[in-house]
Design an enzyme around this catalytic site. Sequence first.
Site, mmCIF file in Angstrom:
data_model
loop_
_atom_site.group_PDB
_atom_site.id
_atom_site.type_symbol
_atom_site.label_atom_id
_atom_site.label_comp_id
_atom_site.label_asym_id
_atom_site.label_seq_id
_atom_site.Cartn_x
_atom_site.Cartn_y
_atom_site.Cartn_z
ATOM 1 N N ASP A 16 20.320 50.615 -10.203
ATOM 2 C CA ASP A 16 20.884 51.161 -11.452
ATOM 3 C C ASP A 16 20.848 50.068 -12.508
ATOM 4 O O ASP A 16 20.613 48.892 -12.200
ATOM 5 C CB ASP A 16 22.333 51.629 -11.220
ATOM 6 C CG ASP A 16 22.979 52.194 -12.486
ATOM 7 O OD1 ASP A 16 22.350 53.040 -13.152
ATOM 8 O OD2 ASP A 16 24.099 51.775 -12.839
ATOM 9 N N SER A 17 21.142 50.454 -13.756
ATOM 10 C CA SER A 17 21.228 49.470 -14.829
ATOM 11 C C SER A 17 22.455 48.581 -14.664
ATOM 12 O O SER A 17 22.548 47.540 -15.309
ATOM 13 C CB SER A 17 21.324 50.198 -16.175
ATOM 14 O OG SER A 17 22.540 50.920 -16.223
ATOM 15 N N CYS A 52 20.088 56.117 -11.262
ATOM 16 C CA CYS A 52 20.287 55.991 -12.698
ATOM 17 C C CYS A 52 19.508 57.150 -13.317
ATOM 18 O O CYS A 52 18.306 57.279 -13.082
ATOM 19 C CB CYS A 52 19.726 54.645 -13.155
ATOM 20 S SG CYS A 52 19.686 54.437 -14.944
ATOM 21 N N GLU A 77 31.199 49.477 -17.739
ATOM 22 C CA GLU A 77 30.725 48.122 -17.398
ATOM 23 C C GLU A 77 31.809 47.073 -17.653
ATOM 24 O O GLU A 77 31.795 46.004 -17.067
ATOM 25 C CB GLU A 77 29.443 47.775 -18.181
ATOM 26 C CG GLU A 77 28.198 48.516 -17.689
ATOM 27 C CD GLU A 77 27.730 48.115 -16.279
ATOM 28 O OE1 GLU A 77 27.905 46.952 -15.885
ATOM 29 O OE2 GLU A 77 27.203 48.994 -15.559
ATOM 30 N N CYS A 122 25.050 60.927 -15.856
ATOM 31 C CA CYS A 122 24.917 59.468 -15.894
ATOM 32 C C CYS A 122 25.779 58.975 -14.748
ATOM 33 O O CYS A 122 26.934 59.406 -14.601
ATOM 34 C CB CYS A 122 25.438 58.920 -17.221
ATOM 35 S SG CYS A 122 25.572 57.123 -17.257
ATOM 36 N N HIS A 168 27.301 56.408 -14.248
ATOM 37 C CA HIS A 168 28.514 55.673 -14.613
ATOM 38 C C HIS A 168 29.715 56.619 -14.804
ATOM 39 O O HIS A 168 30.862 56.188 -14.687
ATOM 40 C CB HIS A 168 28.317 54.919 -15.931
ATOM 41 C CG HIS A 168 27.544 53.647 -15.819
ATOM 42 N ND1 HIS A 168 26.193 53.612 -15.575
ATOM 43 C CD2 HIS A 168 27.946 52.346 -15.939
ATOM 44 C CE1 HIS A 168 25.790 52.343 -15.550
ATOM 45 N NE2 HIS A 168 26.830 51.560 -15.761
HETATM 46 N N1 DGL Z 1 23.917 54.842 -15.031
HETATM 47 C C1 DGL Z 1 22.750 55.083 -15.754
HETATM 48 C C2 DGL Z 1 22.426 56.537 -15.900
HETATM 49 O O1 DGL Z 1 22.730 57.275 -14.984
HETATM 50 C C3 DGL Z 1 22.434 54.233 -16.948
HETATM 51 C C4 DGL Z 1 23.433 54.031 -17.999
HETATM 52 C C5 DGL Z 1 22.931 53.027 -19.020
HETATM 53 O O2 DGL Z 1 22.563 51.923 -18.618
HETATM 54 O O3 DGL Z 1 22.910 53.362 -20.204
HETATM 55 O O4 DGL Z 1 21.815 56.961 -16.834
#
Ligand code: DGL
Length: 269
Positions: free
Chosen positions: A9-10, A72, A151, A183, A185
């Site tokens: 993931d990011s 991600c 984050e 997402c 996150h």
């Molecule tokens: N968690 C990621 C997603 O599902 C990326 C969020 C990001 O880095 O902007 O898109």
Amino acid sequence: MQQAIAILDSGVGGLTVAKEVMRQLPREKIIYFGDTARTPYGPRSSEQVKQFTEQIVDFLIQFNPKVIVIACNTATAAALEYIRAKVNVPVIGVIHPGARAAIMATRTGRIGVIGTVGTIGSGAYTSALKQLSPYVDVVSQACPALVPLVEKGEFRSEHTTHTVDQALGDIKGQPIDCLILGCTHYPFLMDTIQDVMGQDVKLISSADETAREISTILYDKRKLASGDETPVHQFFCTGDPRMFQNITKQWLGEQISKTPVVWQVTQLS
Ligand code: DGL
């Protein structure tokens, strides 16, 4: 050496998928990669996200994983097909599992999707949902303010509630019965999102369904881990390890309390 499930993931978002994989497949070793130095991916061009994803996959492939999970949505939208064509290992994204979970859950066929600018702009969820069913109405909205909150570890505070409320502005009034957290996150903010949306809207995370897909693939390929060996999970991040480790320990508490864990910081170029 036990072959691992590699999850990328990011940043910390993919931990929402890792947690579900650890719950459904507790024998499996996980190698997790969070590109915390370059998060967020959401506002970046799809070309750049594809390039970053490729760098991470090139790094992970040296561990000979049995499956690679692009946990991600932004990277799934930008790079899934490209990575699949490039490596000789099964590669799983999170968009189709999320879409499937929503199709299973909806009663009215009116589905909302929230995600990053990259994911929503790609239209990948609308295509995935429409591919599964022509009888769905999809409304979507980008919520770029949410990833930075996660984050920073700000899961519950007055500021978080205010930011989530603002971010969900338009989608709040829509007559939907399900909202896809598009997402990885966003499940960190599940309680606040639920409060803002109200109890009548079911929140859908792709984590459960993604873990189920991994389980099915490993079963089909006769690659499920067997035996009583305790897996040693490995966590890589590219940025400051303190926040990454705090969030990981907080989120995976129970899952990693009894297993040895290896932490490493790495650079990509
Ligand atoms: N968690 C990621 C997603 O599902 C990326 C969020 C990001 O880095 O902007 O898109």
